[in-house]
Design a protein around this motif. Structure first.
Motif, PDB file in Angstrom:
ATOM      1  N   ASP A   1      -1.417  -5.708   2.359  1.00 53.93           N
ATOM      2  CA  ASP A   1      -0.429  -4.699   1.953  1.00 53.93           C
ATOM      3  C   ASP A   1       0.569  -4.411   3.073  1.00 53.93           C
ATOM      4  OD1 ASP A   1      -1.677  -4.579  -0.504  1.00 53.93           O
ATOM      5  OD2 ASP A   1      -2.782  -2.734  -0.043  1.00 53.93           O
ATOM      6  N   GLU A   2       0.077  -4.259   4.295  1.00 53.53           N
ATOM      7  CA  GLU A   2       0.977  -3.999   5.428  1.00 53.53           C
ATOM      8  C   GLU A   2       1.896  -5.191   5.679  1.00 53.53           C
ATOM      9  OE1 GLU A   2      -1.509  -2.944   8.743  1.00 53.53           O
ATOM     10  OE2 GLU A   2      -2.337  -1.215   7.660  1.00 53.53           O
ATOM     11  N   TRP A   3       1.354  -6.404   5.578  1.00 56.92           N
ATOM     12  CA  TRP A   3       2.157  -7.616   5.767  1.00 56.92           C
ATOM     13  C   TRP A   3       3.239  -7.706   4.692  1.00 56.92           C
ATOM     14  CZ3 TRP A   3       1.920 -12.195   2.606  1.00 56.92           C
ATOM     15  CH2 TRP A   3       2.667 -13.263   3.106  1.00 56.92           C
ATOM     16  N   THR A   4       2.870  -7.443   3.451  1.00 57.71           N
ATOM     17  CA  THR A   4       3.824  -7.503   2.341  1.00 57.71           C
ATOM     18  C   THR A   4       4.936  -6.469   2.527  1.00 57.71           C
ATOM     19  OG1 THR A   4       2.089  -8.234   0.837  1.00 57.71           O
ATOM     20  CG2 THR A   4       4.063  -7.340  -0.166  1.00 57.71           C
ATOM     21  N   ASP A   5       4.573  -5.272   2.941  1.00 56.93           N
ATOM     22  CA  ASP A   5       5.563  -4.205   3.126  1.00 56.93           C
ATOM     23  C   ASP A   5       6.536  -4.502   4.263  1.00 56.93           C
ATOM     24  OD1 ASP A   5       4.392  -2.823   1.044  1.00 56.93           O
ATOM     25  OD2 ASP A   5       3.274  -1.459   2.356  1.00 56.93           O
ATOM     26  N   SER A   6       6.110  -5.289   5.242  1.00 56.34           N
ATOM     27  CA  SER A   6       6.968  -5.561   6.392  1.00 56.34           C
ATOM     28  C   SER A   6       7.799  -6.828   6.257  1.00 56.34           C
ATOM     29  CB  SER A   6       6.117  -5.662   7.662  1.00 56.34           C
ATOM     30  OG  SER A   6       5.335  -6.835   7.632  1.00 56.34           O
TER      31      SER A   6
ATOM     32  N   SER B   1      -5.777  -3.971   3.088  1.00 59.17           N
ATOM     33  CA  SER B   1      -4.779  -3.236   3.874  1.00 59.17           C
ATOM     34  C   SER B   1      -3.944  -4.188   4.734  1.00 59.17           C
ATOM     35  CB  SER B   1      -5.454  -2.181   4.749  1.00 59.17           C
ATOM     36  OG  SER B   1      -6.384  -2.786   5.633  1.00 59.17           O
ATOM     37  N   THR B   2      -4.548  -5.258   5.240  1.00 60.37           N
ATOM     38  CA  THR B   2      -3.803  -6.241   6.038  1.00 60.37           C
ATOM     39  C   THR B   2      -2.727  -6.895   5.193  1.00 60.37           C
ATOM     40  OG1 THR B   2      -5.730  -6.691   7.428  1.00 60.37           O
ATOM     41  CG2 THR B   2      -4.012  -8.388   7.372  1.00 60.37           C
TER      42      THR B   2
END
Length: 70
Positions: free
Chosen positions: A49-54, A46-47
């Protein structure tokens, strides 16, 4: 049980080479690891994925500011 992604698994997940991830870690571009054992880092999926999305798109200049004409 909590499962962490290694640098190699992060590289595979993002479709980049391991040296790219190593460079991101050295430059401070990666998020802080969720776990550290010696020199080994681990990130929760999740870390990453969130980093990639931002992150901005490839080649985006983040050091420029856009000014509006008056």
């Amino acid at each position: 049980m909590i499962e962490y992604l290694s640098r190699g698994e992060v590289a595979e997940r993002l479709g980049v080479a391991l040296p790219t991830i190593d460079g991101h870690v050295r430059r401070g571009y990666m998020p802080e690891p969720d776990a550290r054992i010696g020199r080994n880092y681990g990130w929760l999926p999740s870390t990453i994925d969130e980093w990639t999305d931002s992150r901005p798109g490839r080649g985006t200049r983040t050091d420029l500011t856009q000014s509006c004409p008056a």
